[in-house]
Design an enzyme around this catalytic site. Structure first.
Site, short mmCIF file in Angstrom:
data_model
loop_
_atom_site.label_atom_id
_atom_site.label_comp_id
_atom_site.label_asym_id
_atom_site.label_seq_id
_atom_site.Cartn_x
_atom_site.Cartn_y
_atom_site.Cartn_z
N ARG A 1 0.83 -1.21 0.00
CA ARG A 1 0.00 0.00 0.00
C ARG A 1 0.87 1.26 0.00
O ARG A 1 0.48 2.31 -0.50
CB ARG A 1 -0.96 0.03 1.19
CG ARG A 1 -1.87 1.22 1.12
CD ARG A 1 -2.99 1.36 2.14
NE ARG A 1 -3.09 0.42 3.19
CZ ARG A 1 -2.39 0.48 4.34
NH1 ARG A 1 -1.50 1.46 4.54
NH2 ARG A 1 -2.56 -0.42 5.27
N TYR B 1 -14.84 18.93 -15.29
CA TYR B 1 -15.42 17.57 -15.31
C TYR B 1 -16.46 17.50 -14.20
O TYR B 1 -16.20 17.90 -13.07
CB TYR B 1 -14.30 16.55 -15.12
CG TYR B 1 -14.78 15.15 -14.87
CD1 TYR B 1 -15.68 14.54 -15.74
CD2 TYR B 1 -14.34 14.43 -13.75
CE1 TYR B 1 -16.12 13.25 -15.50
CE2 TYR B 1 -14.77 13.13 -13.52
CZ TYR B 1 -15.67 12.56 -14.39
OH TYR B 1 -16.12 11.29 -14.15
N ASP C 1 -5.75 19.97 -14.34
CA ASP C 1 -6.17 18.65 -14.82
C ASP C 1 -5.78 18.60 -16.30
O ASP C 1 -6.40 19.25 -17.14
CB ASP C 1 -7.68 18.49 -14.62
CG ASP C 1 -8.18 17.11 -15.05
OD1 ASP C 1 -7.55 16.49 -15.91
OD2 ASP C 1 -9.22 16.66 -14.54
N LYS D 1 -7.89 7.72 -19.50
CA LYS D 1 -8.23 8.26 -20.81
C LYS D 1 -7.05 8.05 -21.79
O LYS D 1 -6.68 6.93 -22.06
CB LYS D 1 -8.60 9.74 -20.67
CG LYS D 1 -9.62 10.00 -19.54
CD LYS D 1 -10.93 9.32 -19.80
CE LYS D 1 -12.08 9.86 -18.98
NZ LYS D 1 -12.42 9.16 -17.76
C1 PLP Z 1 -11.07 15.76 -17.36
C2 PLP Z 1 -11.29 14.60 -16.42
N1 PLP Z 1 -10.67 14.58 -15.24
C3 PLP Z 1 -10.84 13.57 -14.37
C4 PLP Z 1 -11.67 12.51 -14.66
C5 PLP Z 1 -11.86 11.41 -13.63
O1 PLP Z 1 -11.07 10.33 -13.93
P1 PLP Z 1 -11.42 8.81 -13.53
O2 PLP Z 1 -12.67 8.46 -14.27
O3 PLP Z 1 -10.21 8.06 -13.96
O4 PLP Z 1 -11.63 8.80 -12.04
C6 PLP Z 1 -12.32 12.47 -15.89
C7 PLP Z 1 -13.22 11.32 -16.23
O5 PLP Z 1 -14.01 11.39 -17.15
C8 PLP Z 1 -12.13 13.55 -16.80
O6 PLP Z 1 -12.75 13.58 -17.99
#
Ligand code: PLP
Length: 388
Positions: free
Chosen positions: A59, A112, A186, A211
């Site tokens: 962990r 998001y 992000d 992604k």
């Molecule tokens: C821009 C963005 N940031 C973060 C996330 C969250 O990621 P995860 O689905 O891997 O938790 C997403 C998911 O769609 C996203 O599009």
């Protein structure tokens, strides 16, 4: 590996499309593997006080994370190894831990949707003041940062999900730092091949590795990348305390996916620009957003700041939400699914989720362009549009 010796005997930085292939490999030893192994062990042989860096319990640290963390740091140009997390949201939660109870969080109103949900939870649970901004409006963001109660964190997405607004990230970082506010970006939509926020001075970069980085819609994974060693320690402690850790197979798959990132991004960006151009001229499409389009509000900024325009397109078909749903239903090559950044092209109407921001139009479709033949993608789209 992220540097090589040139014919002049000097060290040259490798190009990012080489780094995706070379970084995170095992040391070259005769008979040794060219790929890192997957180690399935929750614990390590250990007695007495462990030496510095000695693995003890999976962990807190495992060798399987290390090659991916090295490769992502090399791509983002980070001074520290990245930290892999169990999902993009786990990475976002770690970065958001910079906002204290009663703090102030400035973030794009079209972040998001689950990031917005996380911010709402911080407001309800920890008395955090959440200030939604138009991240493309640099002056408005700068104004929201300072004042008698400065922000605790500026959150940036660029381009935003799903509205594709393009932020002037370097200008925002400068404004935030002038006000003493740390910045987290992000970078999921752009990837480090398209923009590198740490080079502009951002303090934290987060990714949904799920992604583009992993790229095959087969793992859920996240990452945090920073330059500062103390900040990395803090996020490392967060990961261990919260147990927000990635499984070894997922990390191995993500590194394998990363090897083709440059090829995938190159192909899907090129196809996205071509499809956006054709969609913008289609009579059944009322509105298209893609930063490649010369009249897109983000075009000038994206041209100046990004290496390419990304491979997400937003469209609003003529006929509203019912037409958008019909379009999704009529497609055969494009996959109707949430998420993005896979080799397969996919799309969805974002407001089908009740939690999506109310300022996202009800009929907006977010298209994630994959690596299929662009003429097949267009034939499928134009046929589906003709049925509306
Ligand atoms: C821009 C963005 N940031 C973060 C996330 C969250 O990621 P995860 O689905 O891997 O938790 C997403 C998911 O769609 C996203 O599009």
């Amino acid at each position: 590996m992220h540097a090589s010796i040139g014919p002049d005997g000097r060290t040259h930085a490798l190009a990012p499309d080489t780094v995706v292939v070379t970084s995170g490999r095992p040391a070259r030893t005769p008979g040794g593997p060219v790929n890192p192994p997957v180690v399935l062990s929750s614990t390590y042989v250990s007695q007495g006080t462990p030496a510095d860096g000695e693995l003890v319990y999976a962990r807190s640290g495992t060798e399987t994370w290390v090659p991916f963390e090295r490769a992502l740091a090399d791509l983002e140009g980070a001074a520290q190894p990245a930290l892999v997390f169990s999902s993009g949201m786990a990475a976002i939660a770690a970065a958001m831990s910079l906002v204290p109870h009663g703090g102030r969080l400035v973030l794009p109103r079209h972040s998001y949707q689950v990031t917005l949900g996380f911010a709402a939870d911080l407001a309800a649970r920890a008395g955090v003041e959440v200030v939604d901004v138009d991240i493309a409006d640099t002056a408005a963001v700068a104004a929201a940062l300072g004042g008698p109660r400065p922000a605790s964190l500026l959150w940036i997405e660029s381009p935003t999900n799903p509205m594709l607004e393009v932020a002037d990230v370097p200008a925002l970082v400068a404004a935030a730092h002038a006000a003493g506010v740390p910045v987290a970006v992000d970078n999921t939509f752009a990837t480090p091949l398209v923009q590198r926020p740490l080079a502009w001075g951002a303090d934290v970069v987060v990714h949904s590795v799920t992604k583009y980085l992993a790229g095959h819609s087969d793992v859920v994974l996240g990452a945090v990348v920073v330059d500062d060693a103390a900040l990395r320690e803090r996020f490392l402690a967060y990961r261990s305390l919260h147990g927000a850790i990635a499984g070894p197979w997922e990390v191995w798959l993500a590194l394998r996916g990363l090897r083709t990132l440059a090829l995938r991004i190159g192909r899907s960006q090129e196809s996205a620009a071509e499809l956006a151009r054709r969609l913008a001229a289609h009579p059944k499409v009322a509105h298209v957003r893609h930063p490649s389009l010369p009249d897109d509000p983000g075009h000038e900024r994206a041209t100046r700041l990004m290496s390419g325009y990304g491979s997400i397109i937003a469209i609003r078909p003529v006929g509203g939400a019912a037409a958008a749903d019909a379009l999704v239903g009529a497609l055969q090559v494009w996959v109707p699914a949430t998420s993005l950044g896979g080799v397969e092209s996919s799309l969805e109407r974002r407001r089908r989720f009740p939690t999506e921001s109310a300022t996202v139009p009800d009929d907006l479709l977010r298209l994630s362009v994959g690596i299929e033949n662009v003429e097949d993608l267009w034939a499928d789209l134009s046929h589906a549009l003709s049925t509306l």
